[in-house]
Design a protein around this motif. Structure first.
Motif, PDB file in Angstrom:
ATOM      1  N   PRO A 158      17.635   1.954 -13.960  1.00 62.17           N
ATOM      2  CA  PRO A 158      16.928   0.914 -13.200  1.00 62.17           C
ATOM      3  C   PRO A 158      16.453  -0.213 -14.129  1.00 62.17           C
ATOM      4  CG  PRO A 158      15.520   2.829 -13.518  1.00 62.17           C
ATOM      5  CD  PRO A 158      16.865   3.199 -14.060  1.00 62.17           C
ATOM      6  N   THR A 159      16.243  -1.388 -13.571  1.00 59.08           N
ATOM      7  CA  THR A 159      15.748  -2.508 -14.389  1.00 59.08           C
ATOM      8  C   THR A 159      14.262  -2.305 -14.703  1.00 59.08           C
ATOM      9  OG1 THR A 159      15.058  -3.771 -12.454  1.00 59.08           O
ATOM     10  CG2 THR A 159      17.316  -4.146 -13.266  1.00 59.08           C
ATOM     11  N   GLY A 160      13.821  -2.987 -15.741  1.00 59.08           N
ATOM     12  CA  GLY A 160      12.400  -2.954 -16.083  1.00 59.08           C
ATOM     13  C   GLY A 160      11.546  -3.472 -14.936  1.00 59.08           C
ATOM     14  N   ARG A 224      11.357  -8.834 -17.624  1.00 57.03           N
ATOM     15  CA  ARG A 224      12.538  -9.717 -17.576  1.00 57.03           C
ATOM     16  C   ARG A 224      13.570  -9.374 -18.652  1.00 57.03           C
ATOM     17  NH1 ARG A 224       8.226 -13.400 -16.336  1.00 57.03           N
ATOM     18  NH2 ARG A 224       8.030 -14.029 -18.509  1.00 57.03           N
ATOM     19  N   ILE A 225      13.287  -8.355 -19.478  1.00 56.32           N
ATOM     20  CA  ILE A 225      14.246  -7.999 -20.538  1.00 56.32           C
ATOM     21  C   ILE A 225      15.452  -7.290 -19.916  1.00 56.32           C
ATOM     22  CG2 ILE A 225      14.611  -6.630 -22.637  1.00 56.32           C
ATOM     23  CD1 ILE A 225      11.610  -6.824 -23.186  1.00 56.32           C
ATOM     24  N   PRO A 226      16.664  -7.823 -20.124  1.00 59.99           N
ATOM     25  CA  PRO A 226      17.851  -7.144 -19.567  1.00 59.99           C
ATOM     26  C   PRO A 226      18.238  -5.901 -20.370  1.00 59.99           C
ATOM     27  CG  PRO A 226      18.469  -9.253 -20.594  1.00 59.99           C
ATOM     28  CD  PRO A 226      16.983  -9.087 -20.800  1.00 59.99           C
ATOM     29  N   HIS A 227      18.973  -5.007 -19.732  1.00 61.58           N
ATOM     30  CA  HIS A 227      19.398  -3.764 -20.394  1.00 61.58           C
ATOM     31  C   HIS A 227      20.072  -4.021 -21.744  1.00 61.58           C
ATOM     32  CE1 HIS A 227      19.611  -1.741 -16.220  1.00 61.58           C
ATOM     33  NE2 HIS A 227      18.482  -1.450 -16.816  1.00 61.58           N
ATOM     34  N   LEU A 228      20.937  -5.050 -21.766  1.00 57.29           N
ATOM     35  CA  LEU A 228      21.694  -5.295 -23.004  1.00 57.29           C
ATOM     36  C   LEU A 228      20.778  -5.613 -24.178  1.00 57.29           C
ATOM     37  CD1 LEU A 228      24.972  -7.215 -22.095  1.00 57.29           C
ATOM     38  CD2 LEU A 228      24.719  -4.983 -23.213  1.00 57.29           C
ATOM     39  N   ASP A 229      19.661  -6.268 -23.898  1.00 54.84           N
ATOM     40  CA  ASP A 229      18.715  -6.569 -24.987  1.00 54.84           C
ATOM     41  C   ASP A 229      18.098  -5.281 -25.534  1.00 54.84           C
ATOM     42  OD1 ASP A 229      19.324  -9.137 -24.361  1.00 54.84           O
ATOM     43  OD2 ASP A 229      17.253  -9.853 -24.273  1.00 54.84           O
ATOM     44  N   GLY A 235      18.478  -0.058 -29.768  1.00 56.99           N
ATOM     45  CA  GLY A 235      19.424   1.058 -29.864  1.00 56.99           C
ATOM     46  C   GLY A 235      19.772   1.616 -28.493  1.00 56.99           C
ATOM     47  N   ALA A 236      20.824   2.430 -28.452  1.00 56.51           N
ATOM     48  CA  ALA A 236      21.346   2.915 -27.168  1.00 56.51           C
ATOM     49  C   ALA A 236      20.299   3.695 -26.387  1.00 56.51           C
ATOM     50  CB  ALA A 236      22.574   3.783 -27.404  1.00 56.51           C
ATOM     51  N   GLU A 237      19.447   4.439 -27.083  1.00 57.08           N
ATOM     52  CA  GLU A 237      18.433   5.244 -26.384  1.00 57.08           C
ATOM     53  C   GLU A 237      17.114   4.489 -26.197  1.00 57.08           C
ATOM     54  OE1 GLU A 237      20.614   6.854 -28.595  1.00 57.08           O
ATOM     55  OE2 GLU A 237      21.607   7.733 -26.864  1.00 57.08           O
ATOM     56  N   GLY A 238      17.052   3.278 -26.760  1.00 58.68           N
ATOM     57  CA  GLY A 238      15.842   2.450 -26.603  1.00 58.68           C
ATOM     58  C   GLY A 238      15.572   2.120 -25.143  1.00 58.68           C
ATOM     59  N   ILE A 239      16.587   2.238 -24.305  1.00 57.52           N
ATOM     60  CA  ILE A 239      16.423   1.949 -22.872  1.00 57.52           C
ATOM     61  C   ILE A 239      15.380   2.867 -22.224  1.00 57.52           C
ATOM     62  CG2 ILE A 239      18.344   3.434 -22.150  1.00 57.52           C
ATOM     63  CD1 ILE A 239      17.469   0.019 -20.638  1.00 57.52           C
TER      64      ILE A 239
END
Ligand code: DHB
Ligand code: FE
Length: 312
Positions: A158-160, A224-229, A235-239
């Motif tokens: 899900p988005t932030g 407003r930070i997108p997943h790619l950022d 890092g990949a797990e920073g999400i």
């Protein structure tokens, strides 16, 4: 009325659980990590919540790539620790709060958040490690827990912004629950880390600190930070950090940061921790617009003047 009084953010590094379970907490490497949570355990012991809502992520323990809900609310009476491949962690079974959990499910689903209701679930390090960091290692957990599992392991998470809005819906749900309950909500996971691939071991302290700063002061900016950022910078797990925005959304716009701890590394991860308290409102103060703007308010004020004169 039930009320969320504070939010706790905490990393969930599995090796922290292993250090606890294997008696390594006094080793210098781990002492540095655990010492950062001493004040927090004291804060929690003083705060004595009636219920903890713990937003966390499952790491293919209860769910898997075969089936993974975006948001799953634990409505069961209890949640045993999961066997993550090396036996169950020796922590107490978590007691749930089925009545409040069912109330939250109803409220947020009717508020158009499509939660999955989970009536049976085992919980992994994503939940048990933050529990240890804040409550220590008691024989029984001191309060019931409502787990909210968020998918941050399989695309698309899900988005932030959606997380933040879900936090607001959870707050509304809690505040329409009639019993007087003091609730602390956890946002867990993160901070920056990547555990596989060419960038394994990535840690970005600058990003993490700015995230913690904004979590307190300007959480809307974080939404407003997108997943790619997150992927690129943390890092990949920073999400996993989007889960902290559910906790933040459930708090007041303005909060007091009462504690923060940050250390690098624990395992592959930057360990971050924060405690945010809602400001206590003076008893009897209402949120109404300035009195001069309304004739009714002016009349109320006059009536109050009269009443207080009578008391003198
Ligand atoms: C690590 C961190 C995690 O958040 C996780 O779920 C698994 C491993 C690590 O740093 O090793
Ligand atoms: Fe994780």
């Amino acid at each position: 009325m039930a009320k969320i009084i504070a939010g706790v953010g905490s990393s969930h590094v599995p090796a922290i659980g292993a250090a606890l379970d294997n008696g390594k907490t006094e080793e210098p490497y781990w002492k540095r990590v655990f010492s950062g949570f001493e004040k927090s355990k004291q804060w929690m012991a003083n705060t004595k919540p009636d219920v903890a809502i713990v937003v966390y992520n499952d790491h293919a323990s209860a769910f898997s790539v075969e089936m993974i809900p975006t948001f799953a609310l634990g409505c069961a009476a209890e949640f045993p620790p999961a066997d993550e491949g090396w036996g169950r962690r020796p922590v107490p079974v978590l007691k749930g709060h089925p009545a409040l959990a069912a109330h939250i499910a109803q409220s947020v689903i009717l508020d158009e958040f499509d939660l999955t209701v989970v009536n049976k679930m085992e919980v992994d390090h994503g939940l048990t490690v933050p529990m240890n960091l804040l409550f220590g290692t008691p024989k029984e957990w001191p309060c019931p827990v409502i787990p909210l599992a968020v998918n941050v392991v399989m695309y698309p998470p899900p988005t932030g912004h959606r997380c933040y809005m879900l936090g607001k819906a959870i707050r509304k749900a809690v505040e329409s629950y009639p019993e007087d309950l003091k609730i602390v909500i956890f946002g867990t996971g993160g901070l920056s880390h990547q555990i596989s691939g060419p960038r394994a071991g990535l840690i970005n302290s600058k990003w993490d600190k700015s995230f913690l700063d904004n979590l307190t002061k300007d959480p809307k900016k974080l939404t407003r930070i997108p997943h790619l950022d997150y992927m690129r910078e943390a890092g990949a797990e920073g999400i996993e950090m989007v889960m902290w925005l559910i906790m933040r959304g459930a708090l007041d716009d303005k909060v007091d940061e009462v504690y923060r701890f940050y250390t690098v590394p624990a395992s592959n991860t930057a360990v971050g921790h924060i405690i945010l308290e809602n400001r206590r409102k003076a008893a009897g103060k209402s949120k109404r617009p300035p009195a001069a703007k309304s004739r009714h308010a002016a009349a109320r004020k006059a009536a109050h003047r009269i009443a207080s004169k009578g008391r003198r």
